[in-house]
Design an enzyme around this catalytic site. Structure first.
Site, short mmCIF file in Angstrom:
data_model
loop_
_atom_site.label_atom_id
_atom_site.label_comp_id
_atom_site.label_asym_id
_atom_site.label_seq_id
_atom_site.Cartn_x
_atom_site.Cartn_y
_atom_site.Cartn_z
N HIS A 277 0.84 -1.21 0.00
CA HIS A 277 0.00 0.00 0.00
C HIS A 277 0.88 1.26 0.00
O HIS A 277 0.60 2.23 -0.70
CB HIS A 277 -0.89 0.05 1.25
CG HIS A 277 -1.85 -1.09 1.37
ND1 HIS A 277 -1.77 -2.02 2.38
CD2 HIS A 277 -2.95 -1.43 0.63
CE1 HIS A 277 -2.76 -2.89 2.26
NE2 HIS A 277 -3.49 -2.56 1.21
N LYS B 244 -0.57 -6.48 -8.08
CA LYS B 244 -0.84 -7.66 -7.25
C LYS B 244 -2.25 -8.21 -7.52
O LYS B 244 -2.46 -9.41 -7.61
CB LYS B 244 -0.68 -7.28 -5.78
CG LYS B 244 -1.37 -8.13 -4.76
CD LYS B 244 -0.68 -9.45 -4.59
CE LYS B 244 -1.20 -10.23 -3.40
NZ LYS B 244 -2.64 -10.21 -3.21
P1 AMP Z 1 -6.38 -3.92 -0.54
O1 AMP Z 1 -6.27 -3.12 0.72
O2 AMP Z 1 -5.89 -5.33 -0.39
O3 AMP Z 1 -7.73 -3.81 -1.19
O4 AMP Z 1 -5.36 -3.27 -1.55
C1 AMP Z 1 -5.42 -1.90 -1.87
C2 AMP Z 1 -4.55 -1.64 -3.07
O5 AMP Z 1 -3.20 -2.02 -2.77
C3 AMP Z 1 -4.98 -2.47 -4.28
O6 AMP Z 1 -4.89 -1.67 -5.46
C4 AMP Z 1 -3.96 -3.58 -4.30
O7 AMP Z 1 -3.73 -4.11 -5.58
C5 AMP Z 1 -2.73 -2.87 -3.77
N1 AMP Z 1 -1.79 -3.84 -3.23
C6 AMP Z 1 -2.06 -4.82 -2.33
N2 AMP Z 1 -0.95 -5.58 -2.10
C7 AMP Z 1 0.03 -5.06 -2.89
C8 AMP Z 1 1.40 -5.40 -3.13
N3 AMP Z 1 1.98 -6.44 -2.51
N4 AMP Z 1 2.11 -4.65 -4.00
C9 AMP Z 1 1.51 -3.61 -4.65
N5 AMP Z 1 0.24 -3.24 -4.47
C10 AMP Z 1 -0.50 -3.95 -3.61
#
Ligand code: AMP
Length: 305
Positions: free
Chosen positions: A42, A154
């Site tokens: 994030h 991801k």
């Molecule tokens: P989430 O909180 O899991 O919904 O993720 C929020 C954003 O962070 C989404 O756009 C995900 O794709 C991105 N994200 C989650 N994990 C990663 C990671 N390991 N590397 C890059 N972006 C990520």
């Protein structure tokens, strides 16, 4: 950055007013949608937004609409205090933290569907998931009115769903997709990694190893989708703790074959993990940017010191 940053905003109206003021002041508005439990993945999105935009909002909202009954909505990690400390340290202007009732008042039945993409892979395994994602993302876009919104590779299929939504509905939002941040051993950072217990953390590496196996075969000249898919399944079959939802090689726009994007979803015990890789590109561990605290191998973000 405002002095008391991040400002906590809880309603779409307040976020819209903040965004309008920023734009009036000539600042580009960036939005980073998250479900919280922030980690270095994030933070990489947040830093990209801060580098490119004069005003950055991060939303933290565990969106019930994108969880099917029986999925992990109730136990999804929630740690608002620690998340806000991270956003403060990074210098984010606004944290948008709406309640479920504010986001979906009683009687809110409108849904956004991104057809075709929702029928395959993640869409097929998780019925209603992308409808939930698309609905909340459109609402976030309408509240934040961002110039740019930042998503992670991801969640590759989600990034394409959101890119298509932004274009199809003339949102005017530029969707920026950022590289996957991994642990030093290759495991993609995810809020759900916190669920992994004991030996499951080691077992979870089979996702990265499966992508690596397919990539090696691809770099050696293999182009048969069956062989590339087979290379992933061989690795996954060797891990007793793994139960495979899918491991495929698909087109990175349509998520159907043939193509060169290796994608997989695997249950490790009670935890469902996803990952992906563009075959032919080096499969490197992309470490978090400088300044990310790591304590005893625990890469979850701690409080700033
Ligand atoms: P989430 O909180 O899991 O919904 O993720 C929020 C954003 O962070 C989404 O756009 C995900 O794709 C991105 N994200 C989650 N994990 C990663 C990671 N390991 N590397 C890059 N972006 C990520």
């Amino acid at each position: 950055m405002e002095a008391d940053a991040p400002r906590l905003v809880e309603t779409a109206g307040d976020l819209r007013a903040w965004s309008a003021a920023a734009r009036c002041g000539g600042r580009r508005v960036g939005l980073v949608p998250t479900m919280g439990a922030l980690h270095a993945g994030h933070v990489s999105l947040v830093r990209r937004a801060l580098a490119e935009c004069g005003a950055t909002a991060v939303s933290i909202f565990v969106n019930p609409l994108q969880f099917a009954p029986g999925e992990d909505f109730a136990r999804y990690p929630r740690q608002l205090h620690a998340d806000l400390a991270i956003l403060r340290r990074e210098g984010v202007d606004v944290a948008y933290v709406p309640s479920v009732e504010a986001m979906y008042p009683p009687g809110a039945t409108t849904r956004v569907q991104v057809a075709e993409l929702d029928e395959v892979l993640e869409g097929a395994c998780r019925p209603g998931h992308f409808e939930g994602v698309a609905t909340v993302v459109l609402k976030l876009f309408d509240a934040a009115r961002p110039d740019r919104a930042y998503f992670g590779q991801k969640d590759a299929q989600q990034a394409v769903v959101v890119t298509r939504l932004a274009r199809d509905l003339d949102t005017g939002v530029e969707v920026v997709v950022c590289p996957t941040v991994r642990e030093p051993d290759g495991l993609a950072l995810s809020s759900r990694n916190a669920y992994l217990r004991g030996d499951e953390r080691r077992a979870a590496l089979c996702l990265f190893r499966a992508l690596g196996a397919a990539n090696e075969r691809f770099l050696a000249g293999e182009r048969s989708p069956t062989a590339l898919r087979g290379a992933m399944h061989t690795v996954l079959a060797a891990e007793p703790a793994a139960r495979v939802d899918y491991a495929e090689v698909v087109d990175e726009r349509t998520f159907r074959g043939p193509g060169t994007l290796a994608v997989l979803a695997v249950h490790i015990g009670a935890t469902r993990l996803i990952d992906n890789h563009r075959l032919g590109e080096p499969l490197q561990v992309s470490l978090p940017p400088e300044g990310e605290g790591r304590v005893g191998g625990d890469t979850r973000e701690g409080h700033p010191t």
